[in-house]
Design an enzyme around this catalytic site. Sequence first.
Site, mmCIF file in Angstrom:
data_model
loop_
_atom_site.group_PDB
_atom_site.id
_atom_site.type_symbol
_atom_site.label_atom_id
_atom_site.label_comp_id
_atom_site.label_asym_id
_atom_site.label_seq_id
_atom_site.Cartn_x
_atom_site.Cartn_y
_atom_site.Cartn_z
ATOM 1 N N ASP A 23 33.138 -3.175 -1.239
ATOM 2 C CA ASP A 23 33.923 -4.371 -0.934
ATOM 3 C C ASP A 23 33.201 -5.635 -1.406
ATOM 4 O O ASP A 23 31.972 -5.681 -1.418
ATOM 5 C CB ASP A 23 34.162 -4.428 0.583
ATOM 6 C CG ASP A 23 35.320 -5.343 0.946
ATOM 7 O OD1 ASP A 23 36.063 -5.775 0.030
ATOM 8 O OD2 ASP A 23 35.483 -5.629 2.141
ATOM 9 N N GLY A 26 36.192 -9.484 -5.106
ATOM 10 C CA GLY A 26 36.997 -10.709 -5.215
ATOM 11 C C GLY A 26 36.182 -11.937 -4.870
ATOM 12 O O GLY A 26 36.195 -12.943 -5.591
ATOM 13 N N TRP A 28 32.940 -12.216 -4.905
ATOM 14 C CA TRP A 28 31.876 -12.370 -5.906
ATOM 15 C C TRP A 28 32.407 -13.167 -7.108
ATOM 16 O O TRP A 28 31.752 -14.067 -7.619
ATOM 17 C CB TRP A 28 31.413 -10.986 -6.340
ATOM 18 C CG TRP A 28 30.223 -10.953 -7.257
ATOM 19 C CD1 TRP A 28 28.912 -10.905 -6.887
ATOM 20 C CD2 TRP A 28 30.252 -10.941 -8.693
ATOM 21 N NE1 TRP A 28 28.116 -10.861 -8.010
ATOM 22 C CE2 TRP A 28 28.912 -10.891 -9.134
ATOM 23 C CE3 TRP A 28 31.273 -10.974 -9.633
ATOM 24 C CZ2 TRP A 28 28.573 -10.867 -10.481
ATOM 25 C CZ3 TRP A 28 30.931 -10.961 -10.976
ATOM 26 C CH2 TRP A 28 29.593 -10.907 -11.389
ATOM 27 N N ARG A 36 39.775 -12.582 -9.916
ATOM 28 C CA ARG A 36 39.335 -11.399 -9.170
ATOM 29 C C ARG A 36 39.007 -10.229 -10.099
ATOM 30 O O ARG A 36 38.093 -9.451 -9.827
ATOM 31 C CB ARG A 36 40.429 -10.973 -8.175
ATOM 32 C CG ARG A 36 40.691 -11.983 -7.088
ATOM 33 C CD ARG A 36 41.838 -11.538 -6.193
ATOM 34 N NE ARG A 36 41.562 -10.252 -5.584
ATOM 35 C CZ ARG A 36 40.789 -10.070 -4.510
ATOM 36 N NH1 ARG A 36 40.226 -11.104 -3.918
ATOM 37 N NH2 ARG A 36 40.601 -8.869 -4.025
ATOM 38 N N GLU A 70 46.429 1.897 0.426
ATOM 39 C CA GLU A 70 46.973 0.595 0.850
ATOM 40 C C GLU A 70 46.845 -0.468 -0.253
ATOM 41 O O GLU A 70 47.484 -1.523 -0.173
ATOM 42 C CB GLU A 70 46.243 0.097 2.109
ATOM 43 C CG GLU A 70 46.563 0.872 3.381
ATOM 44 C CD GLU A 70 45.964 2.280 3.416
ATOM 45 O OE1 GLU A 70 44.854 2.477 2.874
ATOM 46 O OE2 GLU A 70 46.634 3.194 3.960
ATOM 47 N N ASN A 71 46.008 -0.216 -1.267
ATOM 48 C CA ASN A 71 45.810 -1.226 -2.313
ATOM 49 C C ASN A 71 47.068 -1.480 -3.147
ATOM 50 O O ASN A 71 47.154 -2.480 -3.861
ATOM 51 C CB ASN A 71 44.638 -0.861 -3.235
ATOM 52 C CG ASN A 71 43.280 -1.072 -2.598
ATOM 53 O OD1 ASN A 71 42.297 -0.439 -2.962
ATOM 54 N ND2 ASN A 71 43.190 -1.986 -1.617
ATOM 55 N N ARG A 195 29.196 0.251 3.792
ATOM 56 C CA ARG A 195 30.235 -0.693 3.384
ATOM 57 C C ARG A 195 29.563 -1.998 3.019
ATOM 58 O O ARG A 195 28.821 -2.578 3.813
ATOM 59 C CB ARG A 195 31.255 -0.932 4.494
ATOM 60 C CG ARG A 195 32.354 -1.890 4.015
ATOM 61 C CD ARG A 195 33.461 -2.096 5.017
ATOM 62 N NE ARG A 195 34.496 -2.932 4.416
ATOM 63 C CZ ARG A 195 35.800 -2.735 4.522
ATOM 64 N NH1 ARG A 195 36.255 -1.725 5.220
ATOM 65 N NH2 ARG A 195 36.666 -3.556 3.945
ATOM 66 N N ARG A 201 34.359 -2.209 9.172
ATOM 67 C CA ARG A 201 35.422 -1.244 9.468
ATOM 68 C C ARG A 201 35.427 -0.192 8.367
ATOM 69 O O ARG A 201 34.855 -0.400 7.297
ATOM 70 C CB ARG A 201 36.783 -1.934 9.584
ATOM 71 C CG ARG A 201 37.134 -2.815 8.414
ATOM 72 C CD ARG A 201 38.506 -3.461 8.572
ATOM 73 N NE ARG A 201 38.741 -4.419 7.510
ATOM 74 C CZ ARG A 201 38.646 -5.741 7.633
ATOM 75 N NH1 ARG A 201 38.343 -6.277 8.794
ATOM 76 N NH2 ARG A 201 38.860 -6.532 6.602
ATOM 77 N N ILE A 202 36.128 0.920 8.645
ATOM 78 C CA ILE A 202 36.083 2.001 7.662
ATOM 79 C C ILE A 202 37.338 2.051 6.798
ATOM 80 O O ILE A 202 37.362 2.733 5.781
ATOM 81 C CB ILE A 202 35.754 3.372 8.285
ATOM 82 C CG1 ILE A 202 36.786 3.799 9.307
ATOM 83 C CG2 ILE A 202 34.395 3.350 8.920
ATOM 84 C CD1 ILE A 202 36.519 5.224 9.840
HETATM 85 C C1 FPP Z 1 37.236 -4.314 -2.872
HETATM 86 O O1 FPP Z 1 36.903 -5.630 -3.211
HETATM 87 C C2 FPP Z 1 37.256 -3.511 -4.055
HETATM 88 C C3 FPP Z 1 38.342 -2.827 -4.518
HETATM 89 C C4 FPP Z 1 39.647 -2.803 -3.881
HETATM 90 C C5 FPP Z 1 38.256 -2.076 -5.738
HETATM 91 C C6 FPP Z 1 36.939 -1.411 -5.929
HETATM 92 C C7 FPP Z 1 36.852 -1.043 -7.335
HETATM 93 C C8 FPP Z 1 35.750 -1.147 -8.076
HETATM 94 C C9 FPP Z 1 34.419 -1.535 -7.640
HETATM 95 C C10 FPP Z 1 35.847 -0.794 -9.449
HETATM 96 C C11 FPP Z 1 35.620 0.676 -9.589
HETATM 97 C C12 FPP Z 1 36.723 1.141 -10.347
HETATM 98 C C13 FPP Z 1 36.743 2.230 -11.082
HETATM 99 C C14 FPP Z 1 37.661 2.231 -12.191
HETATM 100 C C15 FPP Z 1 35.883 3.396 -10.883
HETATM 101 P P1 FPP Z 1 37.917 -6.754 -2.819
HETATM 102 O O2 FPP Z 1 38.816 -6.984 -3.968
HETATM 103 O O3 FPP Z 1 38.638 -6.413 -1.561
HETATM 104 O O4 FPP Z 1 36.955 -7.966 -2.609
HETATM 105 P P2 FPP Z 1 37.118 -9.144 -1.556
HETATM 106 O O5 FPP Z 1 37.051 -8.535 -0.194
HETATM 107 O O6 FPP Z 1 35.956 -10.034 -1.852
HETATM 108 O O7 FPP Z 1 38.434 -9.804 -1.844
#
Ligand code: FPP
Length: 256
Positions: A23, A26, A28, A36, A70-71, A195, A201-202
Site C-alpha cells: 500500500d 498513490g 508516494w 497515481r 475490490e480494486n 502491510r 487492516r488486512i
Molecule cells: C495500493 O496503493 C496498491 C495497489 C492497489 C496496487 C499494487 C500494485 C503494485 C505495487 C504494482 C504491482 C503490479 C504488478 C503488475 C505485479 P494505493 O494505490 O492504494 O496507494 P494509496 O493508499 O497511497 O492511495
Amino acid sequence: MNASPPPHAGEPGVPRHVAVVMDGNGRWARSRFMPRFFGHKAGVDALVRAVNLFADRGVEYLSVFAFSSENWKRPSEEVSGLMSLVLVAVAKYLGKLAKDGVRIRIVGDRDAVSDKLRQAWEQAEALTRENTRITLAVCFNYGGRWDMVQAARRAARQAVAEGWSTGQIDERIGEGWLGDQMALSFAPDPDLFIRTGGEMRISNFMLWQSAYAEFHFTDCLWPDFGAEEIDRALAAYAQRDRRFGMIRAPAAQAAG
Ligand code: FPP
C-alpha cells in the site's frame, strides 16, 4: 482421513512465507506531484527488488496483493492502467526474474481479465516453472472471501461426487484440508503478514491463510520498501513467540 498437523509451517527465525499488502503507491506519487500511475510503476520496481531481497534472506514464498477484487471500484483509468502495467512489467522484468531463480504463480480469478493478460501470466508461469530460489505469488483479482467461496464450492462438488454428508465438510475435507482447495494451496500458510502505507487492516487478503500469521505494519510507502525495511520486518518477526493456540510453540514443545 489424513491426520497430518495443520499446515502452519512457521518456525522461529526466518519466515518461510511472507505476505505483503503493497500500500501507498498513490501517496508516494502525490508527494512527488505525479499521477497515481507513476506510483504503481515505482511499485513494480520495488516488488522486483523486494523479491530478491527476501530470497537472499531465506524466504521461500512471497505473496503480494497486486489487485484486489475490490480494486475494480477504482476510477476506470486507474483500473486499466493497472491492467496494462502487468503487461509492461512482464515485458520489462520477466527475463530478469526468470534468471534470478524466481518461480512466478498468479493467484486469483482469471475469468474477468483480458485474454492478453491471461496469456502474459501463462507465459510468466511457464517460463519460471522450474525455478526454486523463491516463489512469487502475484495475487491479482484476488480476495480472501472469493478464495474461500471458490474453495467451498470445490469442496461441495467433491462431497456430492463422493456421496458425503455436509457434516463431513470441515476444516478437513477428504484426504486433506479445506485449505487444499484454496488458490494458494501450493504454499504453506504465511508466517509473516506485512502491510506498508500506514493502514492497520488486512483488506480481504489471505483471510483463511493468515490464521496464525504474525503481523507487521509500517508507515513506509510501498515504493520505498527496501532492504532496511525488510530487515526491520524480519527482525521483528524473529522476536515473536509463535504458539498456534498452544502454550508453547510446536518446535519448543517437541524439544521438551
Ligand atoms: C495500493 O496503493 C496498491 C495497489 C492497489 C496496487 C499494487 C500494485 C503494485 C505495487 C504494482 C504491482 C503490479 C504488478 C503488475 C505485479 P494505493 O494505490 O492504494 O496507494 P494509496 O493508499 O497511497 O492511495
